[in-house]
Design a protein around this motif. Sequence first.
Motif, PDB file in Angstrom:
ATOM      1  N   GLU A 204      -9.217  -1.210  -9.590  1.00 28.72           N
ATOM      2  CA  GLU A 204      -9.017   0.038 -10.320  1.00 28.72           C
ATOM      3  C   GLU A 204      -9.547   1.235  -9.532  1.00 28.72           C
ATOM      4  O   GLU A 204      -8.885   2.275  -9.426  1.00 28.72           O
ATOM      5  CB  GLU A 204      -9.710  -0.025 -11.693  1.00 28.72           C
ATOM      6  N   THR A 205     -10.743   1.103  -8.976  1.00 27.78           N
ATOM      7  CA  THR A 205     -11.313   2.201  -8.197  1.00 27.78           C
ATOM      8  C   THR A 205     -10.481   2.478  -6.946  1.00 27.78           C
ATOM      9  O   THR A 205     -10.273   3.638  -6.565  1.00 27.78           O
ATOM     10  CB  THR A 205     -12.765   1.883  -7.803  1.00 27.78           C
ATOM     11  N   ALA A 206      -9.985   1.407  -6.305  1.00 29.67           N
ATOM     12  CA  ALA A 206      -9.148   1.579  -5.114  1.00 29.67           C
ATOM     13  C   ALA A 206      -7.886   2.368  -5.442  1.00 29.67           C
ATOM     14  O   ALA A 206      -7.461   3.237  -4.677  1.00 29.67           O
ATOM     15  CB  ALA A 206      -8.792   0.215  -4.529  1.00 29.67           C
ATOM     16  N   SER A 207      -7.285   2.089  -6.601  1.00 31.73           N
ATOM     17  CA  SER A 207      -6.071   2.813  -6.992  1.00 31.73           C
ATOM     18  C   SER A 207      -6.373   4.292  -7.248  1.00 31.73           C
ATOM     19  O   SER A 207      -5.552   5.163  -6.963  1.00 31.73           O
ATOM     20  CB  SER A 207      -5.451   2.174  -8.238  1.00 31.73           C
ATOM     21  N   LEU A 208      -7.574   4.583  -7.751  1.00 33.99           N
ATOM     22  CA  LEU A 208      -7.966   5.974  -7.969  1.00 33.99           C
ATOM     23  C   LEU A 208      -8.204   6.702  -6.646  1.00 33.99           C
ATOM     24  O   LEU A 208      -8.131   7.934  -6.584  1.00 33.99           O
ATOM     25  CB  LEU A 208      -9.237   6.039  -8.827  1.00 33.99           C
ATOM     26  N   MET A 209      -8.487   5.947  -5.598  1.00 36.09           N
ATOM     27  CA  MET A 209      -8.717   6.533  -4.266  1.00 36.09           C
ATOM     28  C   MET A 209      -7.431   6.560  -3.452  1.00 36.09           C
ATOM     29  O   MET A 209      -7.464   6.524  -2.221  1.00 36.09           O
ATOM     30  CB  MET A 209      -9.796   5.731  -3.534  1.00 36.09           C
ATOM     31  N   THR A 210      -6.288   6.592  -4.127  1.00 36.47           N
ATOM     32  CA  THR A 210      -4.932   6.700  -3.547  1.00 36.47           C
ATOM     33  C   THR A 210      -4.500   5.467  -2.759  1.00 36.47           C
ATOM     34  O   THR A 210      -3.585   5.553  -1.944  1.00 36.47           O
ATOM     35  CB  THR A 210      -4.805   7.955  -2.640  1.00 36.47           C
ATOM     36  N   VAL A 211      -5.143   4.329  -2.978  1.00 33.30           N
ATOM     37  CA  VAL A 211      -4.679   3.084  -2.351  1.00 33.30           C
ATOM     38  C   VAL A 211      -3.523   2.535  -3.182  1.00 33.30           C
ATOM     39  O   VAL A 211      -3.639   2.393  -4.404  1.00 33.30           O
ATOM     40  CB  VAL A 211      -5.818   2.047  -2.271  1.00 33.30           C
ATOM     41  N   ASN A 212      -2.406   2.244  -2.530  1.00 35.00           N
ATOM     42  CA  ASN A 212      -1.245   1.670  -3.212  1.00 35.00           C
ATOM     43  C   ASN A 212      -1.502   0.179  -3.417  1.00 35.00           C
ATOM     44  O   ASN A 212      -1.270  -0.644  -2.518  1.00 35.00           O
ATOM     45  CB  ASN A 212       0.019   1.886  -2.389  1.00 35.00           C
ATOM     46  N   VAL A 213      -1.993  -0.170  -4.589  1.00 34.78           N
ATOM     47  CA  VAL A 213      -2.440  -1.545  -4.851  1.00 34.78           C
ATOM     48  C   VAL A 213      -1.286  -2.537  -4.727  1.00 34.78           C
ATOM     49  O   VAL A 213      -1.436  -3.606  -4.128  1.00 34.78           O
ATOM     50  CB  VAL A 213      -3.097  -1.638  -6.249  1.00 34.78           C
ATOM     51  N   ASN A 214      -0.121  -2.196  -5.278  1.00 38.81           N
ATOM     52  CA  ASN A 214       1.027  -3.109  -5.208  1.00 38.81           C
ATOM     53  C   ASN A 214       1.422  -3.396  -3.767  1.00 38.81           C
ATOM     54  O   ASN A 214       1.733  -4.533  -3.407  1.00 38.81           O
ATOM     55  CB  ASN A 214       2.222  -2.522  -5.967  1.00 38.81           C
ATOM     56  N   LYS A 215       1.414  -2.357  -2.924  1.00 39.53           N
ATOM     57  CA  LYS A 215       1.785  -2.554  -1.522  1.00 39.53           C
ATOM     58  C   LYS A 215       0.747  -3.409  -0.802  1.00 39.53           C
ATOM     59  O   LYS A 215       1.094  -4.275   0.015  1.00 39.53           O
ATOM     60  CB  LYS A 215       1.933  -1.203  -0.824  1.00 39.53           C
ATOM     61  N   VAL A 216      -0.530  -3.181  -1.098  1.00 45.75           N
ATOM     62  CA  VAL A 216      -1.594  -3.976  -0.472  1.00 45.75           C
ATOM     63  C   VAL A 216      -1.462  -5.436  -0.845  1.00 45.75           C
ATOM     64  O   VAL A 216      -1.586  -6.335   0.001  1.00 45.75           O
ATOM     65  CB  VAL A 216      -2.979  -3.426  -0.881  1.00 45.75           C
TER      66      VAL A 216
END
Length: 328
Positions: A204-216
């Motif tokens: 959740e925090t990674a997604s808030l930091m503009t990390v594209n979770v689905n792509k990762v």
Amino acid sequence: MLNEIIQTIPQVLIDGLALGTVYAVIALGYTMVYGILELINFAHGEIFMTGAFIGTALLIFMTGTGWGAALPAIVMLIIVLIVTAFLTGFLGMGIERLAYRPLRNAPRLIPLITAIGISFLLQDVVRFIAELTKGNYIVTGPSLFTEQVLIKTSSISSIFNDASIKTSFIIVLVTAVIMMIALDIFVNRTRWGMAMRAVAQDRETASLMTVNVNKVISITFFVGSALGGATGVLFAVQYGTIDPYIGFILGLKAFTAAVIGGIGNIRGAMIGGLLLGVLEMFASANLTLLTGGVFGAEYKDVFAFAILIIVLLFKPEGLLGKPVTEKV
């Protein structure tokens, strides 16, 4: 008895390293997916098996069309490894997109059952295609790197027997080590690797930091599946004969290796795989002697899982895993 066991050590180490590198690279796929999604991808063993069949089919095609005479064997193997890695990588991405992503917020048991279902599906699809094209689901690939090299360990010490190495062992070991080092560098030194570690720590925090979770997550499945498929090719080159069910027991043992090393820990998976391979070969060579003929080499699988139970009893987080404290 001790003398006889010591005499077999050189050959046990050679055979154990060959098998252990296979376990280690397959275990990396399990541990990468678990580290990010906390999902045990039991279909990963069948992706390894699919890679073995794709690679064998490509090698048979290339040798049957004259490429075998035109290209050196090592060049053919590199081409087949790259093509198979890409195909199985995209297969892993497709499985994640179609089967796991819609269930990401479901109870953990549901994706687990889905993974088991996909493994059976892949087994049957590969068996159907193999029987349709070859008339038999047990396939033997072309013989590559079959030369035997005798190592005179008896000249080093009289307590050791001589050991023999197939050139395929050297190819498998070197290639697997290169893949493991490349993965370690990718995860620890690159931007995408940093994103993977961030998602593994807190999605959740990674997604808030503009990390594209689905792509990762897709890239994680691609890399893990590509490594598994390439390892399937190495397995086929080393052992020659494959069938649609090799992924089941090898997948279980690779998962065992990942747990022994510390599930979610990449370096732990490598060490766990190598350790399990050497211990299994030791059991295969010496179990009859150690038990006075009560247990034979066929009980090496029992020995491997007994090692898992012992490790979990005394170090439940694995050899390189860290105990997790849960805040309430």
